[in-house]
Design a protein around this motif. Structure first.
Motif, PDB file in Angstrom:
ATOM      1  N   TRP A  41       0.833  -1.199   0.000  1.00  0.00           N
ATOM      2  CA  TRP A  41       0.000   0.000   0.000  1.00  0.00           C
ATOM      3  C   TRP A  41       0.866   1.247   0.000  1.00  0.00           C
ATOM      4  O   TRP A  41       1.824   1.362   0.769  1.00  0.00           O
ATOM      5  N   ASN A  42       0.503   2.189  -0.843  1.00  0.00           N
ATOM      6  CA  ASN A  42       1.142   3.496  -0.863  1.00  0.00           C
ATOM      7  C   ASN A  42       0.125   4.518  -0.373  1.00  0.00           C
ATOM      8  O   ASN A  42      -0.937   4.702  -0.973  1.00  0.00           O
ATOM      9  N   VAL A  43       0.446   5.183   0.729  1.00  0.00           N
ATOM     10  CA  VAL A  43      -0.471   6.135   1.363  1.00  0.00           C
ATOM     11  C   VAL A  43      -0.080   7.538   0.941  1.00  0.00           C
ATOM     12  O   VAL A  43       1.058   7.975   1.158  1.00  0.00           O
ATOM     13  N   THR A  44      -1.004   8.256   0.323  1.00  0.00           N
ATOM     14  CA  THR A  44      -0.727   9.591  -0.203  1.00  0.00           C
ATOM     15  C   THR A  44      -1.870  10.543   0.153  1.00  0.00           C
ATOM     16  O   THR A  44      -2.971  10.123   0.497  1.00  0.00           O
ATOM     17  N   TYR A  45      -1.583  11.828   0.051  1.00  0.00           N
ATOM     18  CA  TYR A  45      -2.644  12.824   0.037  1.00  0.00           C
ATOM     19  C   TYR A  45      -3.143  12.995  -1.390  1.00  0.00           C
ATOM     20  O   TYR A  45      -2.387  12.855  -2.365  1.00  0.00           O
ATOM     21  N   GLY A  46      -4.421  13.307  -1.519  1.00  0.00           N
ATOM     22  CA  GLY A  46      -4.987  13.557  -2.833  1.00  0.00           C
ATOM     23  C   GLY A  46      -6.254  14.379  -2.710  1.00  0.00           C
ATOM     24  O   GLY A  46      -6.876  14.439  -1.636  1.00  0.00           O
ATOM     25  N   ASP A  47      -6.651  15.025  -3.793  1.00  0.00           N
ATOM     26  CA  ASP A  47      -7.868  15.825  -3.783  1.00  0.00           C
ATOM     27  C   ASP A  47      -9.091  14.919  -3.851  1.00  0.00           C
ATOM     28  O   ASP A  47      -9.182  14.026  -4.705  1.00  0.00           O
ATOM     29  N   ILE A  48     -10.031  15.139  -2.929  1.00  0.00           N
ATOM     30  CA  ILE A  48     -11.295  14.414  -2.948  1.00  0.00           C
ATOM     31  C   ILE A  48     -12.431  15.438  -2.846  1.00  0.00           C
ATOM     32  O   ILE A  48     -12.239  16.556  -2.359  1.00  0.00           O
TER      33      ILE A  48
END
Length: 551
Positions: A41-48
């Motif tokens: 798993w790669n945990v990132t911030y992203g626009d939601i």
């Protein structure tokens, strides 16, 4: 040399924690009685945009919610988590018992955070478990940004399930949501205030009619429903359909039928739904309980041969009625003839015939400390130490925490700050009374355990309340509600050594101190009772620079 399953698991646990983890290299190294499942798993911030407003969300492999974990009883899960955030990060596994292995629990009391740009591999086993659970980010206020997902633990093929195989298996992750970023919500709490009312509700990360669940007429489907929110209890209903309850957090239940179901913070249920209505679309409705105003959102139950969209407004449900919810909670019963994760019937463990060795009464309360909003348990408002408690305990690091720093009973005194840890003995059988003198419903979770909910009622608990306990067929679960001005009683066998978090599932209350740790101790210091510290364990705080055990 032959090894039994438990010995094999321990051997591979020791082996796996000495190597560098990658799914390609591990695949050829592992051979065991119980299967292994590998996740990267790669945990990132992203626009939601869950409520139509741009937010900073936490994504796992680009997904919000995160990927679902599919497992079978006793599977070993190898989950390599890369932290690509700018903050330290941890994932906890709500309801997974981590048998003999609190090292993998994923809360700050047991684990050092994964630093930004680094990774950590969780090595855990869904030992002797079935059921519906979820995972979530446990640090800071990350839970309000996403990073959660469902966990299904299926029964082994050799063990019968007390209902026919469903035509499909769906997960509903429902919860309240705020339009503000999680950092803004955390700042509100850090500045001494409480959270505002949520802005809306989500189903699987989406707002109104954002999800469609397709069914075929005449067939029966399983829906696993979890409340992954941070503030409010929920009620779930399917327009024109009834639900048959079949499982609660690992317990097969008496198959009662409900038109709507209360799901409190942190709780998970499985229901069966038969597509026995005329062919059209129907609303799946989720609304808040015990709130004013009432928030509502919907998804769509779509018949594959549907003749039209959902008709009329979404059906209403209960709102503030506590007695209705209490009666429903008391109707939950364990199916004593069904097998659990093992082939013996669930009722073969006679929890009600065992004498308890200790009673703990835990009272929640709001408090103002140093001019800021806090919450307490038995007048103690928990504060994080500079070193995870489990790590400090292993290395005998003084000054991190003190055993007995929270009393067994309410003090009714002024609240104070403390890194609170309660001492307990391995193999004790205890009674816990959650006492709620406030006017809001509470939800309590205990890591590492499943416990028997033997009673709940309004008013003040007294020893005579035991006369009305259900000592025959109550459900065993990991999260339980306590109604306003009420109490809830549980029995729990302390059969899992470790450092275990007992917390409010109301995340603001948890963040502001309504939690503590239970240290379940075995003097034998044996690997039969508890796995040793993992070779790959992250070390921080006062444990920085130390070495984990040699192989």
């Amino acid at each position: 040399m032959e090894r039994n399953s438990s010995t094999t698991t321990l051997f591979l646990y020791l082996l796996l924690t000495t190597i560098t983890f990658s799914s390609s290299s591990l695949f050829f190294l592992v051979k065991a009685d119980d299967p292994y499942r590998f996740f990267t798993w790669n945990v990132t911030y992203g626009d939601i945009y869950p409520l139509g407003v741009k937010q900073q969300g936490i994504l796992i492999n680009g997904q919000f919610p995160g990927p679902q974990i599919e497992a079978v009883t006793n599977d070993n899960l190898i989950i390599n988590v890369f932290n690509s955030l700018t903050d330290p990060f941890l994932i906890s596994w709500n309801g997974i018992q981590q048998r003999r292995n609190s090292w993998q629990d994923g809360v700050f009391g047991t684990n050092c955070p994964i630093p930004p740009g680094k990774n950590f591999t969780y090595i855990l086993q869904v030992k002797d478990q079935i059921g519906s659970y979820f995972y979530f980010p446990s640090l800071a206020f990350h839970k309000a940004a996403g990073g959660f997902g469902g966990i299904r633990v299926l029964s082994r093929p050799m063990i019968p399930v007390p209902f026919p195989p469903p035509a499909g298996d769906y997960t509903i992750l429902a919860g309240d949501w705020f339009k503000a970023n999680h950092t803004d919500l955390q700042a509100i709490l850090d500045n001494g205030s409480d959270l505002p009312f949520p802005d809306g509700l989500l189903i699987n990360g989406r707002g109104w009619n954002g999800n469609t669940f397709t069914v075929e007429q005449g067939k029966t489907y399983r829906f696993r429903i979890s409340n992954v929110g941070i503030s409010t209890s929920l009620n779930v209903r399917f327009q024109g359909h009834s639900m048959t309850l079949v499982e609660v957090e690992g317990s097969h239940t008496v198959q009662n039928t409900y038109s709507s179901l209360d799901v409190h913070l942190g709780q998970s249920y499985s229901v069966l739904l038969t597509a026995d209505q005329p062919a059209q679309d129907y609303y799946i409705v989720v609304s808040t309980r015990f709130t004013s105003p009432v928030l509502t959102t919907t998804a769509v139950l779509h018949y594959s041969n549907s003749a039209g969209a959902p008709a009329g407004p979404p059906p209403g449900g209960p709102t503030v009625e506590v007695d209705w919810s209490l009666d429903q909670a008391r109707s939950l019963r364990c199916n004593l003839t069904a097998s659990g994760p093992r082939p013996n019937p669930q009722g073969s463990y006679h929890y009600g015939l065992i004498n308890t060795t200790r009673t703990m009464r835990l009272a929640n309360s709001p408090a103002t400390i140093n001019g800021k909003q806090r919450y307490a348990v038995n007048s103690v408002s928990f504060v994080l130490a500079d070193t995870p408690l489990k790590v400090a305990d292993f290395y005998n690091i003084p000054g991190v925490f003190s055993l007995g720093s929270i009393p067994d009973n309410p003090t009714n005194g002024g609240a104070y700050l403390q890194t609170s840890v309660m001492a307990a003995n391995f193999r004790d059988y205890i009674e816990i009374i959650f006492e709620n003198g406030e006017n809001t419903v509470q939800s309590w979770h205990i890591d590492g355990y499943s416990f028997f909910v033997v009673g709940m009622d309004g008013g003040q608990w007294t020893p005579t309340s035991r006369q009305n306990y259900n000592l025959r067929d109550t459900v065993a679960r990991c999260t339980v509600q306590v109604y306003p001005q009420s109490w809830t009683a549980i029995y729990m066998a302390l059969d899992n050594v470790g450092m275990w978090n007992i917390r409010s599932e109301s995340w603001a209350r948890q963040y502001l101190g309504q939690q503590f740790y239970l240290r379940v101790y075995s003097p034998a210091n044996s690997w039969r009772d508890e796995y040793p510290i993992p070779r790959n364990a992250l070390l921080c705080g006062r444990a920085s620079g130390r070495r984990t055990r040699p192989l």
